[in-house]
Design a protein around this motif. Structure first.
Motif, short mmCIF file in Angstrom:
data_model
loop_
_atom_site.label_atom_id
_atom_site.label_comp_id
_atom_site.label_asym_id
_atom_site.label_seq_id
_atom_site.Cartn_x
_atom_site.Cartn_y
_atom_site.Cartn_z
N ILE A 244 0.85 -1.18 0.00
CA ILE A 244 0.00 0.00 0.00
C ILE A 244 0.89 1.24 0.00
O ILE A 244 2.08 1.15 0.33
CB ILE A 244 -0.95 0.03 1.21
CG1 ILE A 244 -0.15 0.09 2.52
CG2 ILE A 244 -1.88 -1.18 1.20
CD1 ILE A 244 -1.02 0.25 3.77
N PRO A 245 0.35 2.42 -0.36
CA PRO A 245 1.17 3.64 -0.30
C PRO A 245 1.11 4.25 1.10
O PRO A 245 0.03 4.41 1.66
CB PRO A 245 0.50 4.54 -1.33
CG PRO A 245 -0.94 4.12 -1.30
CD PRO A 245 -0.96 2.65 -0.99
N TYR A 246 2.26 4.61 1.65
CA TYR A 246 2.28 5.34 2.92
C TYR A 246 2.09 6.83 2.71
O TYR A 246 1.61 7.53 3.60
CB TYR A 246 3.61 5.11 3.65
CG TYR A 246 3.83 3.72 4.22
CD1 TYR A 246 2.88 2.70 4.07
CD2 TYR A 246 4.99 3.43 4.92
CE1 TYR A 246 3.10 1.44 4.59
CE2 TYR A 246 5.21 2.16 5.46
CZ TYR A 246 4.27 1.17 5.28
OH TYR A 246 4.49 -0.08 5.80
N VAL A 247 2.53 7.32 1.55
CA VAL A 247 2.36 8.73 1.19
C VAL A 247 1.88 8.79 -0.25
O VAL A 247 1.93 7.79 -0.98
CB VAL A 247 3.67 9.54 1.34
CG1 VAL A 247 4.19 9.48 2.77
CG2 VAL A 247 4.74 9.05 0.39
N ASP A 248 1.43 9.96 -0.67
CA ASP A 248 0.98 10.15 -2.05
C ASP A 248 2.15 9.96 -3.01
O ASP A 248 3.15 10.68 -2.92
CB ASP A 248 0.39 11.56 -2.20
CG ASP A 248 -0.25 11.80 -3.55
OD1 ASP A 248 -0.07 10.97 -4.47
OD2 ASP A 248 -0.93 12.84 -3.71
N PRO A 249 2.06 9.01 -3.94
CA PRO A 249 3.15 8.81 -4.90
C PRO A 249 3.47 10.03 -5.76
O PRO A 249 4.52 10.08 -6.39
CB PRO A 249 2.64 7.65 -5.76
CG PRO A 249 1.68 6.91 -4.89
CD PRO A 249 1.01 7.98 -4.08
N LEU A 366 -1.14 9.33 -15.14
CA LEU A 366 -0.92 8.01 -15.75
C LEU A 366 0.53 7.59 -15.66
O LEU A 366 0.84 6.39 -15.65
CB LEU A 366 -1.38 8.03 -17.21
CG LEU A 366 -2.89 8.17 -17.44
CD1 LEU A 366 -3.20 8.26 -18.93
CD2 LEU A 366 -3.65 7.02 -16.82
N LEU A 367 1.44 8.56 -15.57
CA LEU A 367 2.86 8.25 -15.46
C LEU A 367 3.26 7.87 -14.04
O LEU A 367 4.10 7.00 -13.83
CB LEU A 367 3.70 9.45 -15.92
CG LEU A 367 3.82 9.67 -17.44
CD1 LEU A 367 4.41 11.04 -17.72
CD2 LEU A 367 4.66 8.58 -18.07
N ILE A 368 2.68 8.55 -13.05
CA ILE A 368 3.16 8.38 -11.67
C ILE A 368 2.33 7.43 -10.83
O ILE A 368 2.84 6.88 -9.85
CB ILE A 368 3.27 9.74 -10.95
CG1 ILE A 368 1.89 10.41 -10.83
CG2 ILE A 368 4.24 10.66 -11.67
CD1 ILE A 368 1.93 11.72 -10.06
N TYR A 369 1.07 7.23 -11.19
CA TYR A 369 0.21 6.36 -10.40
C TYR A 369 0.08 4.98 -11.05
O TYR A 369 0.13 4.86 -12.27
CB TYR A 369 -1.19 6.96 -10.24
CG TYR A 369 -1.27 8.15 -9.32
CD1 TYR A 369 -0.70 8.12 -8.04
CD2 TYR A 369 -1.93 9.32 -9.71
CE1 TYR A 369 -0.80 9.21 -7.19
CE2 TYR A 369 -2.04 10.41 -8.86
CZ TYR A 369 -1.46 10.35 -7.61
OH TYR A 369 -1.56 11.44 -6.76
#
Length: 450
Positions: A244-249, A366-369
């Motif tokens: 899971i993500p701990y912070v916003d990617p 779309l590139l980062i998520y």
């Protein structure tokens, strides 16, 4: 003492990890949208902006049907009914009478906003542990919480509102503090943060990734503790780690500093590894003309056809695919500039400008998520609504032409369908009448235009 680890779902296993403590892996294939794990909160603390607007126990939003009542003891906590106030009283009474003087103190007022929030969350944690209402669930949560790894040690421990606690709690205050700072989650409704909370089992099981295959959503029900659900964003194969993500990617520039300061690790996901190969992200151009050219080049790279179409989300673009001349788009200020412009132009009625800027935002997302990340779906929903508003504005214009309306309707349908595909995987969370209901209403409007 037993912990929550003794009751893992059959589809989750805890395996050894080469660098982290452990890793949660899928014991069998998990389909997109499946709930991997459901976890009750240990403690929660509302953001100041939501105080008086939500119940301090269940986080339910006040409405015309649900009138919030203020605690007469501290005048700082609000409840949606007697049930929530009674359920919360076991811990709230520990600090109720002293809270006002604590929050008005010079010490508290000098704290940064995030430090004040930490202090209140620690207050709730200490009060909850020292309350006279133990339960099997609370005992397991505490056991799991105390088994978590402590965070990095900083100069001083955070404060908490003074209260009377037992000797056993007093002796463990430092152990509590060093685990709560790196093991609390932002609780959101419709992806807008409303509170922070501690969910020990989720902290114990899931490692971080900037390209996660799962994410947390929150269940808010009147009269009940908030629950976290970990949802699979895509198919997770048996033996694959669940992250899971701990912070916003999207925090491309500074997330490594956050990981090291708050959590005590460096992320080595493919996204972070690519960023590290750059050394430093190139600066953005100074002139508006050069920024506009950068926007255009990014759109052309991500949308060769000129707009999002049925192939867009199947391209599978990743950061290493990004040409060198587009590396400046990874600056956090670039995305902030775009999202501000999109919000401003869509609210001011400059819909065609908003749609163009929104397409550039979508390209960055779309590139980062990763696949089916909910922020992509939420942005696509806003794009669909903007396109629909442009249709309405065109109809009000006496000089409107049919091709323009047809083109806008097509865009609205494409964006809405993409948004639906993503947000139906993530599912509903938080308050009623959320994005899924908006999608249904927009679908009906677009159908009527057929």
């Amino acid at each position: 003492m037993s912990s929550s680890l003794d009751e893992l779902p059959a589809h989750i296993r805890l395996n050894a990890h080469p660098t982290a403590r452990d890793k949660a892996v899928a014991a069998s294939d998990i389909s997109p949208g499946s709930v991997v794990l459901e976890v009750p909160s240990m403690v929660v603390s509302l953001l100041p902006s939501d105080k008086g607007r939500r119940c301090d126990f269940c986080l339910c939003s006040g409405t015309s049907e649900i009138r919030l009542a203020k605690c007469t003891g501290c005048a700082s906590y609000w409840y949606c009914g007697l049930q929530c106030q009674t359920l919360h009283w076991g811990s709230h009474k520990k600090f109720c009478k002293r809270l006002a003087s604590f929050t008005a103190s010079a010490y508290f007022q000098c704290l940064e906003a995030h430090e004040q929030l930490d202090a209140l969350l620690h207050t709730h944690l200490i009060a909850d542990i020292s309350s006279n209402a133990p339960s099997d669930i609370k005992a397991k949560q505490l056991s799991t919480f105390m088994s978590l790894l402590p965070g990095p040690q900083h100069a001083s421990l955070p404060a908490a509102c003074p209260m009377s606690v037992g000797v056993d709690v007093h002796q463990n205050l430092e152990d509590l503090f060093v685990r709560s700072g790196n093991n609390n989650f932002a609780i959101h409704s419709h992806l807008t943060t409303i509170a922070h909370g501690i969910f020990p089992l989720a902290s114990r099981l899931f490692n971080h990734s900037c390209l996660p295959n799962a994410a947390a959503r929150y269940v808010i029900c009147r009269g009940q503790s908030v629950r976290m659900e970990i949802v699979a964003l895509r198919e997770i194969k048996a033996t694959e780690e669940i992250c899971i993500p701990y912070v916003d990617p999207a925090l491309m520039e500074f997330r490594q500093q956050i990981f090291e300061f708050t959590y005590g690790f460096s992320c080595t996901c493919s996204s972070c590894n690519f960023i590290s190969t750059l050394g430093s992200i190139p600066s953005l151009p100074d002139s508006e003309a050069a920024l506009a050219e950068l926007d255009s080049n990014l759109q052309s790279f991500c949308f060769p056809s000129g707009d999002a179409d049925d192939r867009t989300l199947l391209l599978g673009l990743t950061l290493p695919d990004l040409p060198e001349n587009l590396h400046p788009v990874l600056r956090e200020s670039y995305l902030l500039r775009l999202t501000d412009a999109f919000s401003r132009s869509s609210h001011e009625g400059s819909y065609h400008i908003a749609l163009d800027v929104g397409l550039t935002v979508l390209a960055v997302y779309l590139l980062i998520y990763p696949e089916n990340y909910p922020q992509i779906g939420m942005h696509l929903l806003e794009m669909a609504k903007t396109a629909w508003n442009a249709v309405i504005a065109t109809e009000r214009d006496d000089a409107h032409d049919a091709p323009t309306k047809t083109s806008l309707l097509k865009r609205a349908r494409v964006y809405r369908n993409f948004a639906s595909n993503i947000l139906e995987v993530f599912g509903s969370e938080g308050d009623p009448e959320g994005p899924l209901e908006e999608l249904a209403a927009l679908k009906k409007l677009l159908h009527e235009e057929s």
